[in-house]
Design a protein around this motif. Structure first.
Motif, PDB file in Angstrom:
ATOM      1  N   ALA A  66       0.829  -1.198   0.000  1.00  0.00           N
ATOM      2  CA  ALA A  66       0.000   0.000   0.000  1.00  0.00           C
ATOM      3  C   ALA A  66       0.867   1.253   0.000  1.00  0.00           C
ATOM      4  N   VAL A  67       0.362   2.308  -0.598  1.00  0.00           N
ATOM      5  CA  VAL A  67       1.008   3.608  -0.545  1.00  0.00           C
ATOM      6  C   VAL A  67       0.914   4.126   0.885  1.00  0.00           C
ATOM      7  N   ALA A  68       2.021   4.623   1.412  1.00  0.00           N
ATOM      8  CA  ALA A  68       2.045   5.099   2.795  1.00  0.00           C
ATOM      9  C   ALA A  68       0.989   6.175   3.009  1.00  0.00           C
ATOM     10  N   GLY A  69       0.185   5.995   4.041  1.00  0.00           N
ATOM     11  CA  GLY A  69      -0.831   6.972   4.381  1.00  0.00           C
ATOM     12  C   GLY A  69      -2.130   6.856   3.626  1.00  0.00           C
ATOM     13  N   ALA A  70      -2.208   5.978   2.637  1.00  0.00           N
ATOM     14  CA  ALA A  70      -3.443   5.828   1.871  1.00  0.00           C
ATOM     15  C   ALA A  70      -4.514   5.165   2.723  1.00  0.00           C
ATOM     16  N   ASP A  71      -5.729   5.645   2.602  1.00  0.00           N
ATOM     17  CA  ASP A  71      -6.849   5.120   3.379  1.00  0.00           C
ATOM     18  C   ASP A  71      -7.678   4.182   2.511  1.00  0.00           C
ATOM     19  N   PRO A  72      -7.656   2.873   2.791  1.00  0.00           N
ATOM     20  CA  PRO A  72      -8.399   1.919   1.950  1.00  0.00           C
ATOM     21  C   PRO A  72      -9.899   2.173   1.911  1.00  0.00           C
ATOM     22  N   SER A  73     -10.419   2.892   2.876  1.00  0.00           N
ATOM     23  CA  SER A  73     -11.850   3.156   2.884  1.00  0.00           C
ATOM     24  C   SER A  73     -12.224   4.341   1.995  1.00  0.00           C
ATOM     25  N   ARG A  74     -11.214   5.096   1.509  1.00  0.00           N
ATOM     26  CA  ARG A  74     -11.495   6.291   0.730  1.00  0.00           C
ATOM     27  C   ARG A  74     -10.724   6.363  -0.584  1.00  0.00           C
ATOM     28  N   ALA A  75      -9.478   5.885  -0.579  1.00  0.00           N
ATOM     29  CA  ALA A  75      -8.604   6.097  -1.732  1.00  0.00           C
ATOM     30  C   ALA A  75      -9.023   5.249  -2.922  1.00  0.00           C
ATOM     31  N   PRO A  76      -8.988   5.811  -4.134  1.00  0.00           N
ATOM     32  CA  PRO A  76      -9.221   4.993  -5.324  1.00  0.00           C
ATOM     33  C   PRO A  76      -8.089   3.989  -5.485  1.00  0.00           C
ATOM     34  N   ALA A  77      -8.374   2.906  -6.168  1.00  0.00           N
ATOM     35  CA  ALA A  77      -7.400   1.826  -6.305  1.00  0.00           C
ATOM     36  C   ALA A  77      -6.055   2.318  -6.828  1.00  0.00           C
ATOM     37  N   ILE A  78      -6.078   3.180  -7.823  1.00  0.00           N
ATOM     38  CA  ILE A  78      -4.844   3.624  -8.450  1.00  0.00           C
ATOM     39  C   ILE A  78      -3.943   4.370  -7.477  1.00  0.00           C
ATOM     40  N   ASP A  79      -4.538   4.987  -6.424  1.00  0.00           N
ATOM     41  CA  ASP A  79      -3.768   5.724  -5.429  1.00  0.00           C
ATOM     42  C   ASP A  79      -3.449   4.894  -4.199  1.00  0.00           C
ATOM     43  N   LEU A  80      -3.963   3.686  -4.147  1.00  0.00           N
ATOM     44  CA  LEU A  80      -3.802   2.851  -2.961  1.00  0.00           C
ATOM     45  C   LEU A  80      -2.615   1.904  -3.061  1.00  0.00           C
ATOM     46  N   VAL A  81      -2.307   1.464  -4.264  1.00  0.00           N
ATOM     47  CA  VAL A  81      -1.274   0.441  -4.462  1.00  0.00           C
ATOM     48  C   VAL A  81       0.012   1.068  -4.995  1.00  0.00           C
ATOM     49  N   ALA A 106      -8.245  -4.219  -4.128  1.00  0.00           N
ATOM     50  CA  ALA A 106      -9.386  -4.928  -3.542  1.00  0.00           C
ATOM     51  C   ALA A 106      -8.943  -5.730  -2.332  1.00  0.00           C
ATOM     52  N   ASP A 107      -7.786  -6.377  -2.424  1.00  0.00           N
ATOM     53  CA  ASP A 107      -7.214  -7.119  -1.299  1.00  0.00           C
ATOM     54  C   ASP A 107      -7.020  -6.184  -0.108  1.00  0.00           C
ATOM     55  N   LEU A 108      -6.383  -5.039  -0.327  1.00  0.00           N
ATOM     56  CA  LEU A 108      -6.111  -4.092   0.745  1.00  0.00           C
ATOM     57  C   LEU A 108      -7.395  -3.522   1.348  1.00  0.00           C
ATOM     58  N   THR A 109      -8.359  -3.223   0.492  1.00  0.00           N
ATOM     59  CA  THR A 109      -9.614  -2.651   0.982  1.00  0.00           C
ATOM     60  C   THR A 109     -10.368  -3.634   1.850  1.00  0.00           C
ATOM     61  N   VAL A 110     -10.467  -4.879   1.389  1.00  0.00           N
ATOM     62  CA  VAL A 110     -11.193  -5.880   2.168  1.00  0.00           C
ATOM     63  C   VAL A 110     -10.412  -6.246   3.430  1.00  0.00           C
ATOM     64  N   TRP A 193     -24.964  -7.690  -9.817  1.00  0.00           N
ATOM     65  CA  TRP A 193     -24.206  -6.439  -9.734  1.00  0.00           C
ATOM     66  C   TRP A 193     -24.992  -5.383  -8.961  1.00  0.00           C
ATOM     67  N   ARG A 194     -26.303  -5.368  -9.125  1.00  0.00           N
ATOM     68  CA  ARG A 194     -27.118  -4.425  -8.371  1.00  0.00           C
ATOM     69  C   ARG A 194     -26.915  -4.600  -6.877  1.00  0.00           C
ATOM     70  N   ARG A 195     -26.739  -5.843  -6.454  1.00  0.00           N
ATOM     71  CA  ARG A 195     -26.578  -6.119  -5.021  1.00  0.00           C
ATOM     72  C   ARG A 195     -25.151  -5.940  -4.548  1.00  0.00           C
ATOM     73  N   TRP A 196     -24.179  -6.395  -5.342  1.00  0.00           N
ATOM     74  CA  TRP A 196     -22.792  -6.447  -4.892  1.00  0.00           C
ATOM     75  C   TRP A 196     -21.882  -5.408  -5.552  1.00  0.00           C
ATOM     76  N   GLY A 197     -22.393  -4.677  -6.513  1.00  0.00           N
ATOM     77  CA  GLY A 197     -21.557  -3.724  -7.224  1.00  0.00           C
ATOM     78  C   GLY A 197     -20.815  -2.780  -6.292  1.00  0.00           C
ATOM     79  N   ALA A 198     -19.570  -2.451  -6.640  1.00  0.00           N
ATOM     80  CA  ALA A 198     -18.711  -1.636  -5.786  1.00  0.00           C
ATOM     81  C   ALA A 198     -18.107  -0.487  -6.588  1.00  0.00           C
ATOM     82  N   ASP A 199     -17.574   0.478  -5.871  1.00  0.00           N
ATOM     83  CA  ASP A 199     -16.940   1.638  -6.489  1.00  0.00           C
ATOM     84  C   ASP A 199     -15.458   1.647  -6.123  1.00  0.00           C
ATOM     85  N   GLY A 200     -14.698   0.783  -6.774  1.00  0.00           N
ATOM     86  CA  GLY A 200     -13.292   0.630  -6.428  1.00  0.00           C
ATOM     87  C   GLY A 200     -12.408   1.791  -6.849  1.00  0.00           C
ATOM     88  N   ASN A 201     -12.832   2.553  -7.833  1.00  0.00           N
ATOM     89  CA  ASN A 201     -12.019   3.695  -8.278  1.00  0.00           C
ATOM     90  C   ASN A 201     -12.510   5.019  -7.710  1.00  0.00           C
TER      91      ASN A 201
END
Length: 265
Positions: A66-81, A106-110, A193-201
């Motif tokens: 993970a990028v130092a200081g990145a928040d998995p609950s907020r950061a888009p994937a491209i800024d997290l890894v 996704a691994d880091l977020t979960v 997807w309606r039930r499980w769809g996510a906003d990873g970016n």
């Protein structure tokens, strides 16, 4: 490419359980993917011998960086890894760098949301390979933003050699207002997807054609039943994504290959 596979269980439950189906494997494989809830009388038989160690389950790889200081609950994937880590993994495994970022994020977020799950990014990568070759099936491309285009669509689920699932989204995701089709690099059925769809970016939308969104949705779905640290738990979770032993073995084999590619020694 795997041999053509179908299951009559979808046809038997097409109306009662259509709203809970997960997705469908890419067209040549014709792999019907169902949630466990769709098949209340089906389970992985405890007496069935486990496959050989070479296709056993997804061993734990070095963690995503993970990028130092990145928040998995907020950061888009491209800024997290970490980009250099992702490039190194891409070079070792052959997975596109942008797909590595999606699976690792996704691994880091979960891991942040459900620390006990222990899904491992290689599991998502194994599924991504089997379902769509990481968003490249049928001439599709994965761009730098994480979007797969043109859309990867499974066959119409009209009961002709595949399951039958009548339209659940008015064609808004799959372009078909009569029958559902699996959509995107991880092949989600529209209603699921309606039930499980996510906003990873973190762009405010949930798009099954975007690999960040699809990878996070798949990770959360697989983790919904608890930790995946044991072989049996891992296999049972992947079984709910697609209730075929061959599918589980294919995902495990590929996931383990990726893990070995990046493991020291």
């Amino acid at each position: 490419m795997a041999a053509r596979r179908t299951t009559p269980l979808v046809r038997a439950h097409r109306r009662r359980f259509a709203a809970l189906a997960v997705g469908l494997g890419i067209a040549p494989a014709a792999v019907v993917v169902l949630l466990a809830a769709c098949l209340p009388t089906v389970s992985a038989p405890a007496e069935r011998p486990l496959p050989p160690v070479s296709s056993r389950w997804a061993t734990t790889p070095p963690p995503a960086l993970a990028v130092a200081g990145a928040d998995p609950s907020r950061a888009p994937a491209i800024d997290l890894v970490d980009g250099e880590w992702a490039a190194s993994v891409a070079g070792a495994t052959g997975i596109p760098r942008r797909a590595v970022i999606a699976y690792a994020a996704a691994d880091l977020t979960v891991a942040h949301e459900e620390p006990a799950c222990a899904i491992g990014w290689t599991t998502l990568a194994g599924i991504g390979w089997v379902e769509s070759h990481h968003g490249s099936y049928g001439g599709a491309t994965l761009d730098d933003s994480g979007l797969v285009s043109p859309r990867i669509l499974g066959p119409r689920l009209n009961g002709d050699g595949v399951g039958a699932i009548e339209d659940t989204d008015g064609g808004s995701l799959d372009g078909d207002d009569q029958w559902d089709r699996a959509v995107g690099p991880l092949q989600f059925i529209p209603e699921t997807w309606r039930r499980w769809g996510a906003d990873g970016n973190a762009d405010g939308t949930r798009d099954p054609n975007h690999i960040d969104d699809a990878a996070l949705a798949a990770a959360r779905y697989l983790c919904r039943s608890g930790p995946l640290e044991s072989e049996r738990a891992w296999r049972d979770a992947v079984f709910t994504y697609n209730p075929l032993t061959r599918y589980i073995d294919d995902v495990a084999t590929r996931a383990n290959e990726y893990a070995r590619s990046v493991s020291p020694g």
